[in-house]
Write an enzyme that holds these catalytic residues in place. Structure first.
Site, PDB file in Angstrom:
ATOM      1  N   HIS A  72       0.834  -1.210   0.000  1.00 19.20           N
ATOM      2  CA  HIS A  72       0.000   0.000   0.000  1.00 19.20           C
ATOM      3  C   HIS A  72       0.862   1.250   0.000  1.00 19.20           C
ATOM      4  CE1 HIS A  72       0.405   1.022   4.387  1.00 19.20           C
ATOM      5  NE2 HIS A  72       0.527  -0.285   4.525  1.00 19.20           N
ATOM      6  N   ASP A 189       6.444   2.098   6.468  1.00 21.22           N
ATOM      7  CA  ASP A 189       5.160   1.401   6.334  1.00 21.22           C
ATOM      8  C   ASP A 189       4.253   2.283   5.470  1.00 21.22           C
ATOM      9  OD1 ASP A 189       2.655   0.222   6.662  1.00 21.22           O
ATOM     10  OD2 ASP A 189       2.498   0.736   8.783  1.00 21.22           O
ATOM     11  N   GLU A 223      -5.030   1.192   2.914  1.00 20.67           N
ATOM     12  CA  GLU A 223      -4.789   0.115   3.865  1.00 20.67           C
ATOM     13  C   GLU A 223      -4.791   0.611   5.300  1.00 20.67           C
ATOM     14  OE1 GLU A 223      -2.803  -2.572   6.541  1.00 20.67           O
ATOM     15  OE2 GLU A 223      -2.107  -0.574   5.975  1.00 20.67           O
ATOM     16  N   GLU A 224      -4.274   1.811   5.551  1.00 24.21           N
ATOM     17  CA  GLU A 224      -4.142   2.301   6.923  1.00 24.21           C
ATOM     18  C   GLU A 224      -5.487   2.523   7.606  1.00 24.21           C
ATOM     19  OE1 GLU A 224      -1.629   2.140   8.605  1.00 24.21           O
ATOM     20  OE2 GLU A 224       0.147   2.367   7.348  1.00 24.21           O
ATOM     21  N   ASP A 244       4.468  -5.862   3.694  1.00 28.40           N
ATOM     22  CA  ASP A 244       4.235  -4.780   4.651  1.00 28.40           C
ATOM     23  C   ASP A 244       5.324  -4.824   5.714  1.00 28.40           C
ATOM     24  OD1 ASP A 244       2.956  -2.613   5.927  1.00 28.40           O
ATOM     25  OD2 ASP A 244       0.977  -3.449   5.537  1.00 28.40           O
ATOM     26  N   HIS A 324       5.072   2.485  13.094  1.00 33.21           N
ATOM     27  CA  HIS A 324       4.104   3.566  13.288  1.00 33.21           C
ATOM     28  C   HIS A 324       4.659   4.688  14.148  1.00 33.21           C
ATOM     29  CE1 HIS A 324       0.011   1.744  11.900  1.00 33.21           C
ATOM     30  NE2 HIS A 324       0.995   1.490  11.053  1.00 33.21           N
TER      31      HIS A 324
END
Length: 377
Positions: A72, A189, A223-224, A244, A324
């Site tokens: 993504h 990410d 995706e998030e 990922d 993250h």
């Protein structure tokens, strides 16, 4: 099958370009344009969904059972919840991430009146003013605000700039490629995953490698927020490998080196047969790897299955430290993962019946150490 040679310079160049291009979920158009330009440069045909998810078909020796590889391009970000009386902005997160990692971040607000630079600060940002209270302030999104780098003395001034509720906020990635091989940046990410896929595609084209079956290379844009691959699959796809980030942290088996193959996440186990196929490919070709299970994690695989796709899914990852947050990975892991994807695209099809969505029991898989009273073929 000979081992592929991944062009590290190409991989790093694509990653650097992507990291410096803002694309929080909901604001991904320019990243999609950049990907399309690169796919055209590689000589690949592609198609887009209405909202901009991309799919590329690399024709195989046979058409089916087709495979897919997905990453993504969207990232974490924020959105304006309110324009405050002091002219600053209350925020809500886009995606799931802690305000702890937003504190001090430089960012851009994309508003109707233009793009404005700013900084996300805790409400009590000055030790000279609040002394020890700066350490006692709770950690949550109501405890931070965005200070815009524009002349604004209150709510009316900010609104006059064209800044309003709902505007998208992109967090600066601030990428750094170190001499020791580490890459430190926000949004690895999953922009590292996208760069890995591009590097694998470039290798297959440069080395004239043909997939065993049609292979779809998918780039998703939401995706998030949990949508991911739900709207980009084609019916012929029988197996999908998601690329990922892994979670290198205490209590996890992920690593910043080698490929981390996830055996399960919070949505449950990944496909038993496909996951073990990837493990065996890594073993056969001396690609360093480790397995992990993620408790608080979901990916494009989950969104595909939840949308009703009857496909086998697996998750292969690059194990970032501080996922993250302020993320870090070693570039060797990205190369290892690109090698694995290239080998997977050229690997044999073990489950031929997967070419049909529905069929009889003949050719259905077995798993070891399961006793049964039935005599199966």
């Amino acid at each position: 099958m000979t081992s592929p040679t991944i062009d590290l310079d190409y991989l790093n160049a694509r990653l650097g370009e992507l990291l410096n291009l803002p694309s929080p979920t909901g604001y991904t158009d320019e990243a999609v344009w950049a990907l399309c330009r690169e796919l055209e440069r590689l000589g690949l045909d592609y198609e887009l969904t209405r909202r901009g998810a991309i799919r590329v078909r690399l024709p195989g020796l046979e058409a089916s059972p087709a495979r897919a590889i997905v990453a993504h391009v969207d990232t974490l970000g924020a959105q304006v919840k309110a324009v405050k009386d002091n002219g600053r902005l209350e925020l809500v997160p886009i995606g799931h991430w802690s305000s702890r990692f937003a504190e001090g971040a430089r960012c851009t607000v994309f508003a109707e009146g233009g793009a404005y630079r700013g900084t996300i600060l805790p409400l009590k940002a000055s030790g000279h003013a609040f002394n020890e209270e700066v350490d006692d302030q709770p950690v949550n999104w109501r405890q931070v605000e965005l200070r815009i780098d524009a002349v604004t003395h209150g709510r009316a001034d900010t609104l006059a700039l064209g800044v309003d509720v709902g505007d998208i906020v992109a967090i600066d990635a601030q990428p750094e490629f170190t001499d020791s091989g580490f890459i430190v940046s926000r949004h690895l990410d999953d922009k590292a995953g996208v760069a890995i896929m591009l590097a694998a595609l470039e290798c297959m084209l440069r080395e004239d490698r043909t997939p065993t079956v049609d292979t779809w290379w998918l780039f998703t844009i939401a995706e998030e927020v949990g949508l991911g691959a739900s709207a980009v699959l084609v019916p012929d796809v029988a197996a999908m490998v998601t690329v990922d980030n892994g979670t290198t942290a205490p209590g996890q088996n992920s690593s910043e080196f080698g490929v981390t193959i996830a055996m399960a996440d919070q949505t449950g186990p990944f496909d038993w047969h496909l996951s073990r196929k990837l493990v065996q490919l890594a073993r056969d070709h001396d690609i360093p790897y480790q397995k992990d299970v993620f408790r608080y994690y979901r990916s494009d695989s989950a969104s595909a299955l939840e949308s009703g796709a009857d496909i086998r899914t697996a998750l292969v990852t690059f194990g970032v430290d501080a996922s993250h947050g302020y993320e870090r990975i070693h570039q060797s892991a990205l190369v290892d993962l690109a090698r694995l994807l290239t080998l997977y695209a050229q690997s044999e099809v073990e489950i031929g019946r997967d070419a049909r969505a529905l069929t009889g029991v003949w050719g259905f898989t077995h798993q070891p150490n399961i006793s049964t009273k039935l005599t199966l073929p």
